[in-house]
Scaffold this active site. Structure first.
Site, PDB file in Angstrom:
ATOM      1  CG  ASP A  95      -7.710  -3.377   2.783  1.00 56.62           C
ATOM      2  OD1 ASP A  95      -8.718  -3.010   2.137  1.00 56.62           O
ATOM      3  OD2 ASP A  95      -7.260  -2.738   3.751  1.00 56.62           O
ATOM      4  CG  ASP A 154       4.547  -0.001 -11.892  1.00 58.30           C
ATOM      5  OD1 ASP A 154       3.578  -0.297 -11.165  1.00 58.30           O
ATOM      6  OD2 ASP A 154       4.629  -0.340 -13.094  1.00 58.30           O
ATOM      7  CD  GLU A 173      -3.612  -0.008  -0.373  1.00 57.85           C
ATOM      8  OE1 GLU A 173      -4.422  -0.894  -0.023  1.00 57.85           O
ATOM      9  OE2 GLU A 173      -2.792   0.507   0.422  1.00 57.85           O
TER      10      GLU A 173
END
EC number: 3.2.1.4
Length: 497
Positions: free
Chosen positions: A77, A458, A467
């Site tokens: 993010d 995946d 992540e």
């Protein structure tokens, strides 16, 4: 009993893979460091190597009248969370402190990775009795899928101060600055001194104004980086690093005086951005095992007990599971953060034991330093491809690795390829796409298998597994450096020295 435990340990070390080719740990180390360049916020330097990234968040802090540009985005993010960033810097520094010579030609770039974080932390602590702990609105940011270069979500600034304490994040920041001061002691003495001076000031603030930042800033930091373990472990952790960096008796006395009050003896086999208990005991035990301070013997007992819980087939009270493929597993999101941090502690402690020429007592059995190193190496090799799926969990390493990682900058077209802004909701098309990410975030290690089945989808949407985070890679630097310098641990040493 010892023989039976050793047999189980050997089984775990050898299980589930016939891929035993030598890994290029030096290449993996280089790539793991390179990953941090992909996480950079602020104005990028001319020698930036991941060229698909561009400048971002150049006005961070302006709303509060301070300069908070720079630092790292924690994961996929665009928020800058101070708590995990400080822990990332601490662990990168610890790796350089313990295994600095093993870094070889990669030492300078590793120090630069530390400096990118500590330069930011120095800005975040420039105001006395204040630590700026977050830039960005996590809820607004997480509702968008846009490049850091494009982001138009609020860059709200959050801080802790005497009226809104945050002993946990402040003490971790002090630990990061203190640890980094050791890293730069020879390479940049002036910077080292400034880091240590600031660490002392920040720790004093953390200790004087006690309270968890999760209470002061609950709406902003929870649930992303809520401190569920409280702030007491960070106070001991910060004091331990200040003792190591400054050698001042006041920190030694602080640790002993607060050992019980701050819960050093709690039997918790956690170590990560939230919980420092195991790390405290291993770090302080070095003083005992290196013959510097018998005063801390109780911490060594705690460290021994913790290490035993990680060793399959040896502990009478195991608190860790291993997958059929041999991966250390703890319940929760992003399992690789546990794999790398706990493996780092195993390796660090094994070196302290080797120096003292002692073993870890585990009930009626015991473990040698080599056993600890073998378990740590097995985890590193699993990450690099020795696993049932025959894939590396480090992007760009090996012939098969995650292609659809949960990372905004990596999954959206680069600014060079798509100069026009991609807005908050416009990025959803790329998020939902089954296509591989267009930009390779080289060196990123993803969360990996989330259960004991060794499965990995995946899939970008499964953020718990796909992540990457800075605190997965941070302890991996020291591990990869060590194994690049010591790649061959003889098979005969699997069980005993």
């Amino acid at each position: 009993m010892a023989a039976a435990g050793g047999a189980v340990l050997l089984l775990v070390l050898a299980t589930a893979t016939s891929v035993t080719g030598q890994h290029d740990y030096s290449d993996a180390l280089h790539k793991s460091i390179l990953f941090f360049e992909g996480q950079r916020s602020g104005r990028l330097p001319p020698d930036q190597r991941l060229r698909w990234r561009r400048d971002s968040a150049l006005n961070d802090g302006a709303t509060a009248g301070v300069d908070l540009t720079g630092g790292y985005y924690d994961a996929g993010d665009n928020v800058k969370f101070g708590f995990p960033m400080a822990f990332t810097a601490t662990l990168m520094s610890w790796g350089l402190i313990d295994f600095g010579r093993s870094f070889g030609a990669h030492a300078a770039e590793a120090r630069e990775a530390v400096r990118w974080a500590t330069d930011y932390l120095m800005k975040a602590t420039a105001t006395p009795n204040t630590v700026y702990v977050q830039v960005g609105d996590a809820f607004r940011d997480h509702s968008c899928w846009e490049r850091p270069e494009d982001m138009d979500t609020p860059r709200t600034v959050y801080k802790v101060d005497p009226s809104h304490p945050g002993s946990d994040v402040a003490a971790e920041t002090a630990a990061a600055l203190a640890a980094a001061s050791i890293v730069f002691r020879d390479a940049d003495p002036d910077y080292s001194n400034r880091l240590l001076d600031r660490a002392i000031q920040v720790f004093e603030f953390a200790d004087k104004y006690r309270g968890p930042y999760s209470s002061s800033l609950h709406a902003a930091v929870c649930p992303c980086y809520c401190d569920y373990s409280g702030y007491k472990d960070e106070l001991l952790w910060g004091a331990a690093w200040l003792h190591k960096a400054s050698r001042r008796r006041e920190y030694r006395d602080y640790i002993k005086r607060n050992e019980v009050v701050l819960g050093a003896s709690e039997a918790i086999n956690e170590f990560g951005w939230d919980n420092k208990h195991a790390g405290i005991n291993v770090l302080i035990s070095k003083e005992v095992l290196m013959g510097k301070d018998e005063y801390f013997q109780s911490f060594r007992v705690n460290a021994d007990n913790f290490i035993c819980t990680l060793l399959p087939g040896i502990s009478n009270h195991p608190q860790i599971q291993y997958s059929p493929g041999g991966l250390l597993f703890k319940v929760g999101n992003s399992n690789m953060q546990h794999v790398t941090s706990l493996s780092f502690l195993l390796l660090a402690y094994s070196n302290y034991l080797s120096h003292a020429n002692v073993r870890v007592p585990c009930g009626t059995s015991s473990a040698s330093p080599v056993q600890l190193r073998r378990v740590a190496k097995r985890q590193v090799d699993y990450i690099l491809g020795d696993n049932p799926l025959r894939m590396s969990y480090m992007v760009g390493y090996g012939s098969r690795y995650p292609l659809r990682i949960h990372h905004r900058g990596s999954s959206l077209p680069s600014v060079a390829a798509h100069p026009a802004q991609i807005g908050c909701k416009a990025g959803a098309t790329y998020y939902a796409s089954a296509a591989p990410n267009p930009n390779l975030l080289v060196g990123a290690v993803v969360g990996g298998p989330s259960n004991t089945s060794d499965a990995f989808p995946d899939a970008r949407a499964v953020f718990q597994q796909s992540e990457p985070t800075t605190y997965i890679n941070a302890p991996l630097l020291g591990l990869l450096a060590y194994f690049s310098a010591h790649p061959n641990l003889a098979q005969s040493d699997l069980l005993y020295d």
